[in-house]
Design an enzyme around this catalytic site. Structure first.
Site, PDB file in Angstrom:
ATOM      1  N   HIS A   1      21.519  41.175  -3.201  1.00 53.21           N
ATOM      2  CA  HIS A   1      20.941  41.816  -2.027  1.00 53.21           C
ATOM      3  C   HIS A   1      19.889  42.839  -2.454  1.00 53.21           C
ATOM      4  O   HIS A   1      19.842  43.254  -3.615  1.00 53.21           O
ATOM      5  CB  HIS A   1      22.035  42.515  -1.217  1.00 53.21           C
ATOM      6  CG  HIS A   1      22.991  41.572  -0.563  1.00 53.21           C
ATOM      7  ND1 HIS A   1      23.994  42.001   0.283  1.00 53.21           N
ATOM      8  CD2 HIS A   1      23.113  40.216  -0.606  1.00 53.21           C
ATOM      9  CE1 HIS A   1      24.681  40.958   0.727  1.00 53.21           C
ATOM     10  NE2 HIS A   1      24.167  39.871   0.186  1.00 53.21           N
TER      11      HIS A   1
ATOM     12  N   GLU B   1      19.540  46.027  -1.747  1.00 51.62           N
ATOM     13  CA  GLU B   1      20.079  47.310  -2.188  1.00 51.62           C
ATOM     14  C   GLU B   1      20.666  47.218  -3.593  1.00 51.62           C
ATOM     15  O   GLU B   1      20.556  48.158  -4.384  1.00 51.62           O
ATOM     16  CB  GLU B   1      21.165  47.794  -1.216  1.00 51.62           C
ATOM     17  CG  GLU B   1      20.667  47.999   0.211  1.00 51.62           C
ATOM     18  CD  GLU B   1      20.915  46.789   1.091  1.00 51.62           C
ATOM     19  OE1 GLU B   1      21.269  46.981   2.264  1.00 51.62           O
ATOM     20  OE2 GLU B   1      20.735  45.641   0.601  1.00 51.62           O
TER      21      GLU B   1
ATOM     22  N   CYS C   1      25.552  45.841   4.291  1.00 50.61           N
ATOM     23  CA  CYS C   1      26.859  45.240   4.534  1.00 50.61           C
ATOM     24  C   CYS C   1      27.964  46.247   4.209  1.00 50.61           C
ATOM     25  O   CYS C   1      27.867  47.017   3.252  1.00 50.61           O
ATOM     26  CB  CYS C   1      27.035  43.968   3.720  1.00 50.61           C
ATOM     27  SG  CYS C   1      26.857  44.148   1.928  1.00 50.61           S
TER      28      CYS C   1
ATOM     29  N   CYS D   1      26.986  46.692  -0.055  1.00 50.54           N
ATOM     30  CA  CYS D   1      25.754  47.467  -0.239  1.00 50.54           C
ATOM     31  C   CYS D   1      25.950  48.914   0.210  1.00 50.54           C
ATOM     32  O   CYS D   1      25.358  49.829  -0.362  1.00 50.54           O
ATOM     33  CB  CYS D   1      24.606  46.808   0.510  1.00 50.54           C
ATOM     34  SG  CYS D   1      24.066  45.266  -0.243  1.00 50.54           S
TER      35      CYS D   1
ATOM     36  N   ALA E   1      12.670  17.421  10.069  1.00 56.38           N
ATOM     37  CA  ALA E   1      11.918  16.173  10.147  1.00 56.38           C
ATOM     38  C   ALA E   1      12.764  15.020  10.668  1.00 56.38           C
ATOM     39  O   ALA E   1      12.600  13.879  10.239  1.00 56.38           O
ATOM     40  CB  ALA E   1      11.349  15.829   8.776  1.00 56.38           C
ATOM     41  N   ALA E   2      13.675  15.294  11.576  1.00 53.52           N
ATOM     42  CA  ALA E   2      14.522  14.241  12.135  1.00 53.52           C
ATOM     43  C   ALA E   2      13.731  13.346  13.084  1.00 53.52           C
ATOM     44  O   ALA E   2      12.645  13.703  13.558  1.00 53.52           O
ATOM     45  CB  ALA E   2      15.701  14.868  12.881  1.00 53.52           C
TER      46      ALA E   2
END
Length: 210
Positions: free
Chosen positions: A55, A57, A80, A90, A169-170
Site C-alpha cells: 500500500h 502508506e 485501512c 496502514c 471485449a465480450a
C-alpha cells in the site's frame, strides 16, 4: 487558480496525482496516493504498487526516515484499519511511526476500513481530518467500491483505456452479467469498452457507467 504546493490542498493534490498515475495497475485494490510532509517539506511520497501491494502508506512511511515523527500524512483514501492478510494495517504503520496528523480525502466503506482506520488513528492520539479534495479523489476508488457493492467491475466507454484495468471485449450477445461477475471474482474493478454494439448492450442492461 493554481493551488500552492505548500498548502494542505496542494499536498493532497499531489497525492491524488500520484494515485491517478497508478490507476489501472493496482487492482484488486484501489489506487491510493500518500505524501508525507514536515515543516512544509515533502519527506516522501508513494502510490499503491502494481498488483495492489504494498500500500502507499507502507512505502511512504519508511521512505520518510526518522523525520517522519511529528509529520503530516496526506492520503487519498482512509488508511485501512485491518488487513485481510492479517498484516499490520496502514493505520498501525502511521501511528507506530510517530506521524502526528493524517489528512484523508475520502473515507473508505470497505470492510477493512469503514471508519476503523480513522478510529485507530484517533485512539493512537493522531489528529485526523477528512474530506479535503474528496470529490476529486473519489474517482480513484469508484471501481473498487462498485465491485464491492455489485460483485462486478464497472464499465465505461473510453477511446484508449488509459487508467483502466483492462478492456471488456465480450460478445454483445453473451450473458454480460455473468461475464462481469466472473471478472469481478478475478479482481478486476474498472473496465473499458469502445463505443459500439457492446457498449449499447451494456447500456440497455444498466451495466454501463456514465
Amino acid at each position: 487558480m493554481t493551488t500552492a504546493p505548500d498548502t494542505d490542498a496542494g499536498f493532497m493534490a499531489r497525492a491524488i496525482d500520484l494515485a491517478l498515475g497508478a490507476m489501472g495497475e493496482t487492482w484488486p485494490n484501489p489506487a491510493v496516493g500518500c505524501v508525507i510532509v514536515k515543516d512544509g517539506r515533502v519527506l516522501s511520497e508513494a502510490a499503491t504498487a502494481a498488483g495492489g501491494r504494498p500500500h502507499a502508506e507502507e512505502q511512504a512511511v519508511p521512505a520518510a526516515g526518522p523525520d517522519v515523527v511529528g509529520a503530516t500524512a496526506y492520503v487519498t483514501l482512509e488508511p485501512c484499519g485491518a488487513r485481510s492478510s492479517g498484516r499490520r494495517s496502514c493505520a498501525h504503520f502511521l501511528a507506530e511511526a510517530g506521524v502526528a496528523r493524517v489528512v484523508v480525502a475520502c473515507l473508505d466503506p470497505s470492510p477493512f476500513a469503514a471508519g476503523r482506520g480513522t478510529e485507530r488513528l484517533v485512539q493512537a492520539g493522531l489528529t485526523v481530518e477528512t474530506g479535503l479534495l474528496g470529490d476529486r479523489a473519489s474517482v480513484l476508488a469508484e471501481g473498487f467500491l462498485h465491485r464491492m457493492e455489485t460483485g462486478r467491475p464497472m464499465v465505461r466507454i473510453s477511446e484508449d483505456g488509459v487508467g483502466f484495468d483492462a478492456r471488456f471485449a465480450a460478445s454483445p450477445r453473451a450473458d454480460l452479467v455473468t461475464e462481469l461477475q466472473r471478472l469481478g471474482e478475478a479482481g478486476y474493478t474498472r473496465l473499458w469498452t469502445g463505443p459500439g454494439e457492446l457498449a449499447e448492450a451494456l447500456r440497455e442492461q444498466g451495466l454501463l457507467t456514465a
